[in-house]
Design a protein around this motif. Structure first.
Motif, PDB file in Angstrom:
ATOM      1  N   TYR A   1       0.804  -1.184   0.125  1.00  0.00           N
ATOM      2  CA  TYR A   1       0.113   0.240  -0.065  1.00  0.00           C
ATOM      3  C   TYR A   1       1.017   1.238  -0.136  1.00  0.00           C
ATOM      4  O   TYR A   1       1.343   1.629   0.886  1.00  0.00           O
ATOM      5  CB  TYR A   1      -0.930   0.070   1.354  1.00  0.00           C
ATOM      6  CG  TYR A   1      -2.011  -1.055   1.459  1.00  0.00           C
ATOM      7  CD1 TYR A   1      -3.111  -1.113   0.701  1.00  0.00           C
ATOM      8  CD2 TYR A   1      -1.598  -2.181   2.244  1.00  0.00           C
ATOM      9  CE1 TYR A   1      -3.797  -2.187   0.679  1.00  0.00           C
ATOM     10  CE2 TYR A   1      -2.395  -3.164   2.479  1.00  0.00           C
ATOM     11  CZ  TYR A   1      -3.529  -3.213   1.656  1.00  0.00           C
ATOM     12  OH  TYR A   1      -4.530  -4.237   1.752  1.00  0.00           O
TER      13      TYR A   1
ATOM     14  N   ILE B   1       4.032   1.129   2.233  1.00  0.00           N
ATOM     15  CA  ILE B   1       3.994  -0.257   3.175  1.00  0.00           C
ATOM     16  C   ILE B   1       3.895  -1.477   2.343  1.00  0.00           C
ATOM     17  O   ILE B   1       2.848  -1.722   1.747  1.00  0.00           O
ATOM     18  CB  ILE B   1       2.574   0.243   3.831  1.00  0.00           C
ATOM     19  CG1 ILE B   1       2.747   1.547   4.785  1.00  0.00           C
ATOM     20  CG2 ILE B   1       2.474  -0.884   4.839  1.00  0.00           C
ATOM     21  CD1 ILE B   1       1.483   1.955   5.258  1.00  0.00           C
TER      22      ILE B   1
ATOM     23  N   ALA C   1       2.634  -5.063   2.680  1.00  0.00           N
ATOM     24  CA  ALA C   1       1.690  -5.710   3.771  1.00  0.00           C
ATOM     25  C   ALA C   1       1.845  -7.108   3.644  1.00  0.00           C
ATOM     26  O   ALA C   1       1.614  -7.814   4.438  1.00  0.00           O
ATOM     27  CB  ALA C   1       0.376  -5.225   3.525  1.00  0.00           C
TER      28      ALA C   1
ATOM     29  N   ALA D   1      -2.332 -12.611  13.457  1.00  0.00           N
ATOM     30  CA  ALA D   1      -2.666 -11.592  14.522  1.00  0.00           C
ATOM     31  C   ALA D   1      -3.201 -10.448  13.559  1.00  0.00           C
ATOM     32  O   ALA D   1      -3.092 -10.346  12.355  1.00  0.00           O
ATOM     33  CB  ALA D   1      -1.635 -10.922  15.276  1.00  0.00           C
TER      34      ALA D   1
ATOM     35  N   GLY E   1      -3.518  -7.330  11.439  1.00  0.00           N
ATOM     36  CA  GLY E   1      -2.312  -6.685  10.684  1.00  0.00           C
ATOM     37  C   GLY E   1      -1.324  -7.436  10.048  1.00  0.00           C
ATOM     38  O   GLY E   1      -0.507  -6.913   9.393  1.00  0.00           O
TER      39      GLY E   1
ATOM     40  N   LYS F   1      -3.556 -10.926   6.348  1.00  0.00           N
ATOM     41  CA  LYS F   1      -4.533 -11.958   5.809  1.00  0.00           C
ATOM     42  C   LYS F   1      -5.377 -11.482   4.854  1.00  0.00           C
ATOM     43  O   LYS F   1      -5.576 -11.973   3.760  1.00  0.00           O
ATOM     44  CB  LYS F   1      -5.471 -12.523   6.977  1.00  0.00           C
ATOM     45  CG  LYS F   1      -4.552 -12.886   7.933  1.00  0.00           C
ATOM     46  CD  LYS F   1      -5.150 -13.619   9.399  1.00  0.00           C
ATOM     47  CE  LYS F   1      -5.933 -12.632  10.056  1.00  0.00           C
ATOM     48  NZ  LYS F   1      -5.531 -11.790  10.637  1.00  0.00           N
TER      49      LYS F   1
ATOM     50  N   THR G   1      -5.319  -8.490   3.032  1.00  0.00           N
ATOM     51  CA  THR G   1      -4.616  -7.954   1.903  1.00  0.00           C
ATOM     52  C   THR G   1      -4.374  -9.336   0.958  1.00  0.00           C
ATOM     53  O   THR G   1      -4.650  -9.309  -0.088  1.00  0.00           O
ATOM     54  CB  THR G   1      -3.511  -7.546   2.425  1.00  0.00           C
ATOM     55  OG1 THR G   1      -3.682  -6.480   3.163  1.00  0.00           O
ATOM     56  CG2 THR G   1      -2.570  -6.871   0.931  1.00  0.00           C
TER      57      THR G   1
ATOM     58  N   GLU H   1     -14.749  -9.854   4.734  1.00  0.00           N
ATOM     59  CA  GLU H   1     -14.730  -9.261   6.190  1.00  0.00           C
ATOM     60  C   GLU H   1     -15.997  -8.411   6.417  1.00  0.00           C
ATOM     61  O   GLU H   1     -16.191  -7.457   5.659  1.00  0.00           O
ATOM     62  CB  GLU H   1     -13.362  -8.715   6.589  1.00  0.00           C
ATOM     63  CG  GLU H   1     -13.362  -8.560   8.073  1.00  0.00           C
ATOM     64  CD  GLU H   1     -11.697  -8.181   8.174  1.00  0.00           C
ATOM     65  OE1 GLU H   1     -10.921  -7.927   7.401  1.00  0.00           O
ATOM     66  OE2 GLU H   1     -11.724  -7.706   9.523  1.00  0.00           O
TER      67      GLU H   1
ATOM     68  N   GLN I   1      -9.131 -15.171  12.698  1.00  0.00           N
ATOM     69  CA  GLN I   1      -8.538 -14.873  14.018  1.00  0.00           C
ATOM     70  C   GLN I   1      -8.724 -15.823  14.908  1.00  0.00           C
ATOM     71  O   GLN I   1      -7.723 -16.115  16.070  1.00  0.00           O
ATOM     72  CB  GLN I   1      -8.730 -13.661  14.720  1.00  0.00           C
ATOM     73  CG  GLN I   1      -7.874 -12.372  13.702  1.00  0.00           C
ATOM     74  CD  GLN I   1      -8.014 -11.140  14.719  1.00  0.00           C
ATOM     75  OE1 GLN I   1      -7.998 -11.013  15.751  1.00  0.00           O
ATOM     76  NE2 GLN I   1      -8.427  -9.984  13.846  1.00  0.00           N
TER      77      GLN I   1
END
Ligand code: ATP
Length: 234
Positions: free
Chosen positions: A11, A14, A16, A35, A37, A40, A42, A83, A192
């Motif tokens: 991104y 960044i 990811a 966890a 961030g 997943k 992405t 999600e 998660q």
């Protein structure tokens, strides 16, 4: 069936997802855990064609889908349940389900799929004329799954299906995922809830800050000390 090789996603500046490789074989349930961030969502959105990759390749049923757009990817037989469900409010349950079949032309096949979805989720039949926004969280998750099944996917991608649901609904959703697989749809699940996700998985991968740090059968990962410590509460 799905082969992800050396995939990286950024991104802006960044990064990811960092050079990850994994595969999903036909008939499997594969769980990606990690966890907040970890990357997943992405990964799923990149596979679905919603985010571009920066490098690497994604092959589905022996076809390179890395650069295909989301609509073309659905047409290949790959469907995602996002999600947070994202059902269309202002549309009825039935209209939401019809949206899931928007690429399909054959009316008879579409109505067969609708019957299958209603058999799998009887509550959706009961509520078929109700505004989707008025469903409970668990019912919305079922609607989002039913909507994805309306495209008759060969591979179903599920993004945190248990998020925010009451325990009784969580168990039901995992039972349904197993039933969907036993009817011939392959499943890639990100969660998660590592315990539940690994319990139903044939194999799994553990993601940390965009890297796959561990892989194995669901049973192996459940028994792993690292996984127990980091994801199963000790
Ligand atoms: P969660 O379980 O919290 O949804 P995740 O494992 O699905 O987490 P991602 O949502 O894929 O993780 O996020 C991976 C990384 O990318 C995180 O550091 C996140 O802050 C960053 N990220 C995600 N979306 C964007 C965006 N649109 N712009 C910038 N950074 C983003």
């Amino acid at each position: 069936m799905l082969k992800v090789e050396n995939l990286s996603v950024h991104y802006g500046v960044i990064q990811a997802v960092r050079d990850i490789s994994f595969e999903v074989n036909e008939g499997e349930i594969i769980s990606l855990i990690g966890a907040n961030g970890a990357g997943k969502t992405t990964i799923l959105r990149t596979i679905s064609g919603l985010i571009p990759s920066s490098s690497g390749s994604i092959r589905f049923l022996d076809k390179d889908i890395t650069k295909l757009n989301a609509t073309k990817i659905v047409a290949q037989g790959l469907s995602q349940v996002p999600e947070g469900r994202h059902v269309f409010s202002g549309l009825t349950v039935m209209e939401n389900l019809e949206m899931g079949a928007f690429l399909r032309k054959d009316r008879k096949e579409k109505s067969e799929s609708l019957e299958e979805v209603f058999q799998r989720f009887p509550i959706l039949k009961e509520r078929s004329n109700q505004d989707a926004a008025t469903l409970s969280g668990g019912e919305q998750q079922m609607l989002a799954m039913g909507r994805a099944l309306m495209s008759k996917p060969k591979l179903l991608l599920l993004d945190e299906p248990s998020m925010g649901l009451a325990p009784i609904f969580i168990q039901e959703i995992f039972n349904i995922i197993e039933a969907i697989r036993s009817q011939g749809t392959t499943v890639l699940l990100i969660e998660q809830n590592a315990n539940k996700a690994l319990s139903i998985a044939d194999r799994g991968y553990v993601l940390e800050t965009g890297n796959i740090v561990l892989s194995g059968t669901g049973a192996e990962l459940l028994a792993s000390e690292e996984v127990k410590k980091a994801y199963l509460g000790g």
